[in-house]
Design a protein around this motif. Structure first.
Motif, PDB file in Angstrom:
ATOM      1  N   ILE A  53      -2.484   2.786  -1.006  1.00  0.00           N
ATOM      2  CA  ILE A  53      -3.014   1.744  -1.475  1.00  0.00           C
ATOM      3  C   ILE A  53      -3.980   2.160  -2.879  1.00  0.00           C
ATOM      4  CG2 ILE A  53      -4.778  -0.317  -0.921  1.00  0.00           C
ATOM      5  CD1 ILE A  53      -3.470  -0.128   1.887  1.00  0.00           C
ATOM      6  N   GLN A  54      -3.685   1.553  -3.925  1.00  0.00           N
ATOM      7  CA  GLN A  54      -4.398   1.774  -5.169  1.00  0.00           C
ATOM      8  C   GLN A  54      -5.435   0.646  -5.256  1.00  0.00           C
ATOM      9  OE1 GLN A  54      -2.396   2.394  -8.481  1.00  0.00           O
ATOM     10  NE2 GLN A  54      -3.929   1.743  -9.902  1.00  0.00           N
ATOM     11  N   VAL A  55      -6.734   0.846  -5.194  1.00  0.00           N
ATOM     12  CA  VAL A  55      -7.919  -0.035  -5.299  1.00  0.00           C
ATOM     13  C   VAL A  55      -8.543  -0.103  -6.863  1.00  0.00           C
ATOM     14  CG1 VAL A  55     -10.114  -1.000  -4.472  1.00  0.00           C
ATOM     15  CG2 VAL A  55      -8.309   0.109  -2.663  1.00  0.00           C
ATOM     16  N   GLU A  56      -8.534  -1.181  -7.225  1.00  0.00           N
ATOM     17  CA  GLU A  56      -9.143  -1.511  -8.713  1.00  0.00           C
ATOM     18  C   GLU A  56     -10.156  -2.579  -8.644  1.00  0.00           C
ATOM     19  OE1 GLU A  56      -5.800  -2.556 -11.167  1.00  0.00           O
ATOM     20  OE2 GLU A  56      -4.707  -0.525 -10.954  1.00  0.00           O
ATOM     21  N   GLY A  57     -11.155  -2.308  -9.858  1.00  0.00           N
ATOM     22  CA  GLY A  57     -11.963  -3.769  -9.911  1.00  0.00           C
ATOM     23  C   GLY A  57     -13.303  -3.027  -9.375  1.00  0.00           C
ATOM     24  N   GLU A  58     -14.011  -4.150  -8.814  1.00  0.00           N
ATOM     25  CA  GLU A  58     -15.506  -4.043  -8.194  1.00  0.00           C
ATOM     26  C   GLU A  58     -15.345  -3.472  -6.788  1.00  0.00           C
ATOM     27  OE1 GLU A  58     -17.304  -7.496  -8.810  1.00  0.00           O
ATOM     28  OE2 GLU A  58     -17.021  -7.850 -10.992  1.00  0.00           O
ATOM     29  N   VAL A  59     -15.770  -2.056  -6.425  1.00  0.00           N
ATOM     30  CA  VAL A  59     -16.045  -1.588  -5.397  1.00  0.00           C
ATOM     31  C   VAL A  59     -17.358  -0.839  -5.155  1.00  0.00           C
ATOM     32  CG1 VAL A  59     -13.374  -1.142  -5.107  1.00  0.00           C
ATOM     33  CG2 VAL A  59     -14.796   0.516  -6.193  1.00  0.00           C
ATOM     34  N   ARG A  99     -12.773 -11.948  -3.740  1.00  0.00           N
ATOM     35  CA  ARG A  99     -11.410 -12.191  -4.240  1.00  0.00           C
ATOM     36  C   ARG A  99     -10.437 -11.130  -4.224  1.00  0.00           C
ATOM     37  NH1 ARG A  99     -10.980 -16.165  -8.937  1.00  0.00           N
ATOM     38  NH2 ARG A  99     -11.938 -17.362  -7.639  1.00  0.00           N
ATOM     39  N   ALA A 100      -9.345 -11.039  -3.555  1.00  0.00           N
ATOM     40  CA  ALA A 100      -8.422  -9.930  -3.773  1.00  0.00           C
ATOM     41  C   ALA A 100      -7.265 -10.333  -4.365  1.00  0.00           C
ATOM     42  CB  ALA A 100      -8.342  -9.372  -2.495  1.00  0.00           C
ATOM     43  N   VAL A 101      -6.476  -9.688  -5.186  1.00  0.00           N
ATOM     44  CA  VAL A 101      -5.256  -9.966  -5.823  1.00  0.00           C
ATOM     45  C   VAL A 101      -4.396  -8.500  -5.512  1.00  0.00           C
ATOM     46  CG1 VAL A 101      -3.625 -10.064  -7.796  1.00  0.00           C
ATOM     47  CG2 VAL A 101      -6.139 -11.230  -7.829  1.00  0.00           C
ATOM     48  N   VAL A 102      -3.144  -8.890  -4.690  1.00  0.00           N
ATOM     49  CA  VAL A 102      -2.407  -7.995  -4.171  1.00  0.00           C
ATOM     50  C   VAL A 102      -1.139  -7.848  -4.630  1.00  0.00           C
ATOM     51  CG1 VAL A 102      -1.548  -6.906  -1.984  1.00  0.00           C
ATOM     52  CG2 VAL A 102      -3.633  -8.072  -1.958  1.00  0.00           C
ATOM     53  N   GLN A 103      -0.615  -6.767  -5.120  1.00  0.00           N
ATOM     54  CA  GLN A 103       0.596  -6.540  -5.813  1.00  0.00           C
ATOM     55  C   GLN A 103       1.421  -5.378  -5.099  1.00  0.00           C
ATOM     56  OE1 GLN A 103      -0.577  -5.779  -9.999  1.00  0.00           O
ATOM     57  NE2 GLN A 103       0.261  -7.721 -10.257  1.00  0.00           N
ATOM     58  N   LYS A 104       2.604  -5.427  -5.257  1.00  0.00           N
ATOM     59  CA  LYS A 104       3.565  -4.415  -4.420  1.00  0.00           C
ATOM     60  C   LYS A 104       4.255  -3.402  -5.709  1.00  0.00           C
ATOM     61  CE  LYS A 104       5.239  -7.022  -0.613  1.00  0.00           C
ATOM     62  NZ  LYS A 104       6.518  -7.559   0.334  1.00  0.00           N
ATOM     63  N   VAL A 105       3.921  -2.076  -5.552  1.00  0.00           N
ATOM     64  CA  VAL A 105       4.639  -1.270  -6.540  1.00  0.00           C
ATOM     65  C   VAL A 105       5.491  -0.404  -5.825  1.00  0.00           C
ATOM     66  CG1 VAL A 105       3.783   0.610  -8.244  1.00  0.00           C
ATOM     67  CG2 VAL A 105       1.970  -1.364  -7.635  1.00  0.00           C
ATOM     68  N   TRP A 106       6.513  -0.427  -6.411  1.00  0.00           N
ATOM     69  CA  TRP A 106       7.855   0.198  -5.839  1.00  0.00           C
ATOM     70  C   TRP A 106       7.531   1.601  -5.979  1.00  0.00           C
ATOM     71  CZ3 TRP A 106      11.705  -1.131  -2.735  1.00  0.00           C
ATOM     72  CH2 TRP A 106      12.865  -0.228  -2.642  1.00  0.00           C
ATOM     73  N   PRO A 107       8.027   2.505  -4.901  1.00  0.00           N
ATOM     74  CA  PRO A 107       8.936   1.957  -3.615  1.00  0.00           C
ATOM     75  C   PRO A 107       7.824   1.669  -2.395  1.00  0.00           C
ATOM     76  CG  PRO A 107       8.881   4.534  -3.818  1.00  0.00           C
ATOM     77  CD  PRO A 107       8.042   4.207  -5.066  1.00  0.00           C
ATOM     78  N   ARG A 108       6.608   2.424  -2.374  1.00  0.00           N
ATOM     79  CA  ARG A 108       5.828   1.995  -1.099  1.00  0.00           C
ATOM     80  C   ARG A 108       4.245   2.045  -1.457  1.00  0.00           C
ATOM     81  NH1 ARG A 108       8.190   6.858   2.513  1.00  0.00           N
ATOM     82  NH2 ARG A 108       7.877   7.999   0.611  1.00  0.00           N
ATOM     83  N   LYS A 109       4.001   1.569  -2.424  1.00  0.00           N
ATOM     84  CA  LYS A 109       2.312   1.318  -2.862  1.00  0.00           C
ATOM     85  C   LYS A 109       1.865  -0.078  -2.845  1.00  0.00           C
ATOM     86  CE  LYS A 109       0.861   2.867  -6.689  1.00  0.00           C
ATOM     87  NZ  LYS A 109       0.425   3.999  -7.802  1.00  0.00           N
ATOM     88  N   LEU A 110       0.865  -0.273  -2.520  1.00  0.00           N
ATOM     89  CA  LEU A 110       0.013  -1.540  -2.890  1.00  0.00           C
ATOM     90  C   LEU A 110      -1.203  -1.251  -3.977  1.00  0.00           C
ATOM     91  CD1 LEU A 110      -0.692  -3.040   0.704  1.00  0.00           C
ATOM     92  CD2 LEU A 110       1.363  -3.546  -0.974  1.00  0.00           C
ATOM     93  N   ARG A 111      -1.211  -2.268  -4.877  1.00  0.00           N
ATOM     94  CA  ARG A 111      -2.113  -2.229  -5.822  1.00  0.00           C
ATOM     95  C   ARG A 111      -2.911  -3.581  -5.568  1.00  0.00           C
ATOM     96  NH1 ARG A 111       0.332  -2.743 -10.671  1.00  0.00           N
ATOM     97  NH2 ARG A 111       0.389  -0.371 -10.844  1.00  0.00           N
TER      98      ARG A 111
END
Length: 282
Positions: A53-59, A99-111
């Motif tokens: 899981i790749q987390v971006e933005g404000e953390v 707010r969270a925006v979730v995307q799938k990144v092939w082959p097995r990762k979430l952004r």
């Protein structure tokens, strides 16, 4: 020589045609069902499990450990089967995440791109059905910079100088906007609005950081700010003349305002005596 006779077509009975159609439908249904089972089996294989899981933005308010602890248990399914809407809801349920925006990144990762709440004030509201005299009748939450009420660990902001807004449910955004206007005017007093209250009947009251309590009364935002602005411009002359700090003021009078000063109660001419040592200035 006579031409050969063409054989006449053989007609199929209606019941046979119906039986053939039903058979074809049953075969198609079995094939579709088998393909569905196969697809479900495939997407459940470990090879399609989410690996990163790749987390971006404000953390700034959340660590990787807190995100894993709060969001991962609510994620279900593999990379292929997981719903992006469910993933979004799982991350937005984490404290401090607005707010969270979730995307799938092939082959097995979430952004995941996160936007955190920016706390602007504490929010106090009375709980329905609770004893009005009890401290337990008041619930304290937080208000973000958009005027939205949210819940988080209050200990996370104990070192931040946040004002308190207290009013009816649904009034947080309007109260934050009013506080911003009053806060700007209070710079003329070299003071800050520490607390702003709005009654159920629409009457405003503020408390300054130095302890003065000011009744603002009812009216539109423009009317309240104009009334308070006139008070700020006048009261500095009163306090500097008497050399005494302001204790309280009542701006609900149509022809002026009443003030109380520490150790003295007086205002420039004309003076109208009132109750409890209050005086009124026109």
């Amino acid at each position: 020589m006579r031409a050969a006779r063409q054989p006449s077509p053989i007609s199929v009975p209606p019941d046979v045609r119906l039986m053939n159609a039903v058979s074809a439908l049953l075969v198609a249904a079995v094939v579709v069902f088998a393909l569905g089972l196969a697809a479900r089996w495939v997407v459940r294989q470990p090879i399609f499990a989410i690996q990163a899981i790749q987390v971006e933005g404000e953390v700034s308010r959340n660590s990787a450990a807190s995100l894993r602890a709060n969001a991962l248990p609510n994620l279900s399914g593999s990379f292929l089967s997981m719903s992006l809407q469910d993933g979004q809801e799982a991350f937005e349920a984490v404290p401090w995440v607005r707010r969270a925006v979730v995307q799938k990144v092939w082959p097995r990762k979430l952004r995941v791109k996160l936007e955190e709440h920016d706390p602007a004030a504490y929010w106090e509201t009375k709980l329905e059905g609770a004893d009005a005299q009890s401290d337990a009748s008041v619930e304290r939450l937080l208000v973000n910079s958009f005027g939205e009420v949210f819940q988080a660990n209050l200990g996370d902001v104990e070192d931040e100088d946040l004002p308190v807004l207290a009013g009816p449910s649904g009034a947080a955004a309007a109260m934050l906007q009013m506080w911003q206007g009053l806060q700007a005017l209070s710079r003329g007093l070299d003071d800050k609005v520490e607390r702003l209250d709005l009654s159920g009947r629409g009457s405003w009251r503020l408390a300054l950081e130095r302890g003065a309590v000011i009744e603002l009364g009812r009216g539109s935002e423009a009317e309240i700010l104009a009334r308070y602005g006139q008070f700020v411009r006048s009261i500095t002359q009163v306090t500097s003349f008497n050399g005494a700090p302001l204790l309280s003021a009542d701006l609900r009078h149509a022809d002026g305002f009443a003030v109380r000063l520490s150790g003295i109660s007086t205002t420039p001419n004309p003076v109208k005596p009132g109750r409890n040592g209050q005086t009124k200035r026109n």
